[in-house]
Enzyme design. Sequence first.
Site, PDB file in Angstrom:
ATOM      1  N   CYS A 109       9.695   4.634   2.786  1.00  0.00           N
ATOM      2  CA  CYS A 109      10.066   3.409   2.364  1.00  0.00           C
ATOM      3  C   CYS A 109       8.820   2.438   2.555  1.00  0.00           C
ATOM      4  CB  CYS A 109      11.402   2.475   3.033  1.00  0.00           C
ATOM      5  SG  CYS A 109      12.780   3.357   3.269  1.00  0.00           S
ATOM      6  N   CYS A 110       8.455   1.830   1.505  1.00  0.00           N
ATOM      7  CA  CYS A 110       7.604   0.684   1.536  1.00  0.00           C
ATOM      8  C   CYS A 110       8.110  -0.490   0.554  1.00  0.00           C
ATOM      9  CB  CYS A 110       5.987   1.207   1.103  1.00  0.00           C
ATOM     10  SG  CYS A 110       6.460   1.529  -0.775  1.00  0.00           S
ATOM     11  N   LYS A 111       7.333  -1.288   0.245  1.00  0.00           N
ATOM     12  CA  LYS A 111       8.008  -2.344  -0.502  1.00  0.00           C
ATOM     13  C   LYS A 111       8.885  -1.936  -1.578  1.00  0.00           C
ATOM     14  CE  LYS A 111       6.411  -6.970  -2.727  1.00  0.00           C
ATOM     15  NZ  LYS A 111       5.124  -7.670  -3.055  1.00  0.00           N
TER      16      LYS A 111
END
Length: 883
Positions: free
Chosen positions: A786-788
């Site tokens: 996950c990232c932004k």
Amino acid sequence: MSEFSLRFIFRGFFSLVPFPACKDLVATARDRKLNTFVQISVVHPAQQTLTRYSSTEIVEGTRDPLFLTGVTFPPEYPIYEETKIKLTVYDLLFFDKGLLKNKLLILLIFGFRTSDGGKTVGTIDVSFVKMGEIEEGEVDHITTDVQGQKCALVCECTAPEGISGKDSLPLLNAVLKNPICKLYRFPTSDNKWLHIREQMSESTLSFHVPKELINLHIKEDMRRNQDLKELGELAPHWDNMRKNVVAHCEQMLNMYQDTLADLGKHTGSSFKSSCSKGEKTLEFVPINLHLQRMHVHSPRLKDALYDVITVGAPAAHYQGFKNGGLRKLLNKFEAERRNTGYQCIYYSPENTAKAKEVLSNINHLQPLISSHADQLLNSASQHSPDSLKNSLKMLSEKTELFVHAFKDQLVRSALLALYTARPGCVLKKPAVPRNSVEGSGDPQGQDHPSQIKRQNSIPHHSEYDEEEWDRVWTNVGKSLNCIIAMVDRLLEKDNSSNGIKESENDPSSADHVVSHTSGDWYEQLYPLIITLKDCMGEVVTRAKQSMTFVLLQELACGLPQHLMLTLRRDIVFSQALAGLVCGFIIKLHTSLHDQGFLQQLHTVGLIVQYEGLLSTYSEEIGMLEDMAVGISDLQKVTFKIIEAKSNDFLPVITGRREHYVIEVKLPAKMFELLPQEIKEGKQLHVYPVLFNVGINEQQTLAERFGDTTLQESVNQENFEFLKEYYKLFTEKMPPDCLPHFQEQNDLKRLLENLHQNIQAKKRKNVEIMWVAATICRKLNGIRFTCCKSAKDRTSMSVTLEQCSILRDEHQLHKDFFIRALDCMRSRQTQGALNESDDPETGCLTDNKPTSRHFYPVALLLVSSHLLVVWLILSLALLLAKYQ
């Protein structure tokens, strides 16, 4: 003349897999190295227009490029004898101004014919060389752009042993759609070829899970609002408080209903793009939820699958992060709630959670007890001893659970608090207990229902007896004991009657005895069942009102902040749960043949590892705080696998905010492969852990000028949770049941290595991510990245992980590691990742390379003087360049 060759491979799920190669390409300028790639376009006979289908990676610095990216034409792709395939070899030129131009080196057009074996083969119809400089897109005149190669879901390589792809296809189709495939071939250290199939698929659960959850929230909130209204007469202060709470709750309920209606109207894409992360109507939907799968076909090793679920960090983007995320907001809210003064009664979060659990048990057990009691009467009317015993057993089990649910001091104290909130209450010392209702009841039937004094509802204008509640709920147990004793006597008489009937030969006399005994059973049990239901109803009324009063205090102490925090938590949890359900179903599908995995599933549960790439700077601090709470809340989720009774394979969600059960449906043939414990409905647990390492330029600012304690505390807390799971795993699972668990010492060393890296507090310590991912794979876990927005940082991490797996597990040639990494990361080949070149805005931009900054923008934040210096130097460089 330059030469061009195609290598065709026919394997299982591939209709056509050409790997192009070129020799002796001619550069347009002396001593200039070529940067080539091949673009594949299709001319359909009906349309007679070019459609750009896909491209290979860019091979730099050679006249003899060997392209590692293959081209897939899936079986359902419309290819006919008249179909033309156009392959164009381009030489890419990068100019100083950042503009991109192409040199057309070779252009080939070939058609298709079908052989007797049904395989599609290529025949070159036209081959010519055309030299000359062109702008990008001038030759093709593209009218339709197919970004990425659509392909069928692969079942032949992922279906469990003994299950055909056809049988498992409905389950995959229910969860995944719109797969995009890429093919690669990489050399191994022993000069063999690895064939890689990379697939990225959308998930239909992106919208299905939020809609299921919101529907449950609406039902739960409607029950709570109704319980508040039925709380009875209250003193003016408490009554005004209740009206205010109900009004706010009704507003929130309307908002949930509007959101559910908006999601029901949604059409189009099955996932939420990053451009939509700020839309209110889609705030419950996860961002860019996809399955990233790598299928490796090795010449010597068994084929292997590696799955990673990619999704944007679960966070409330619409509500914003000005005041922080859930982790900070919840702590602040709880501290403020302790200082509410005289306006309401403070109950700890543990007590409010207990109150909700008691209410849930009431709603669940009361109808079950009534149903089993009616079944007992039905068995008595049918004079069926076996059925009578079974019904009594079920009734006893549920009633004991019911009585045990109220053995808590919270219920007693809440009843007293509620009594004081009634108008005109009088509080006295406890009265002397009545002997007629003391004791637990004799199991042999000494306590008759007539001896049990049923109490009225909580008195308003009389002395309150604090021990009255004990007598009320123990009456339920006494009533049950009376029923048990009566059933024992009836069965004993029945045995005696059977002995008499066997000694008599007159059938009419036997019928008379049966009829008389049957009526006698029902008549003797009926008043006892009625008494049990009455006592149970009295307990339910008192307990429900007292626990509702506790929830009233929780809501009143923090209006409207409490409701807004509940909404934010629901939003974040919805996004996290959608990804978890998708990952669980995919993991179950791919590992259904692994008996060790199935044993682990119902004995210990599954580890779910989230790899976070958020920085601890600016808004992403709030995102990380949201994400940490949302993933932690997944601990209250359990799974239950059931057999599908129809063609609907979408999961069903039941429960309440404190506990959810996800029912996963499997086709009959797949369900038969499960262990008996899972078939019988055993709930399966998951253990989510989050390890976050910021890797972008904002993290550099945070490490130099900001604070990284949030990341450090999150990693340390989740490491302790991972260590607890490992301890539980080693205690309950045999070491030889899992393929990756045979080397226990390796896992111990990995855990020690992970602990050391977390304690080291090293800047951008990506070793934490790699070690955590390795531990997860060795423990048969589910991997998330996950990232932004699940785009740039996520794709960089996933491709690095895939190439590392090929190197460590499949002997990828060391000289081709960087080449393979560049190949997977190429914008030309990552068709599904081209939603945006801008990692922050997520909006479509031109595919031209972005101009390089003269200096890092981060330095401009240090001082305003540097900004002036930067402007002067940039202007001077521009003037010198144009002169």
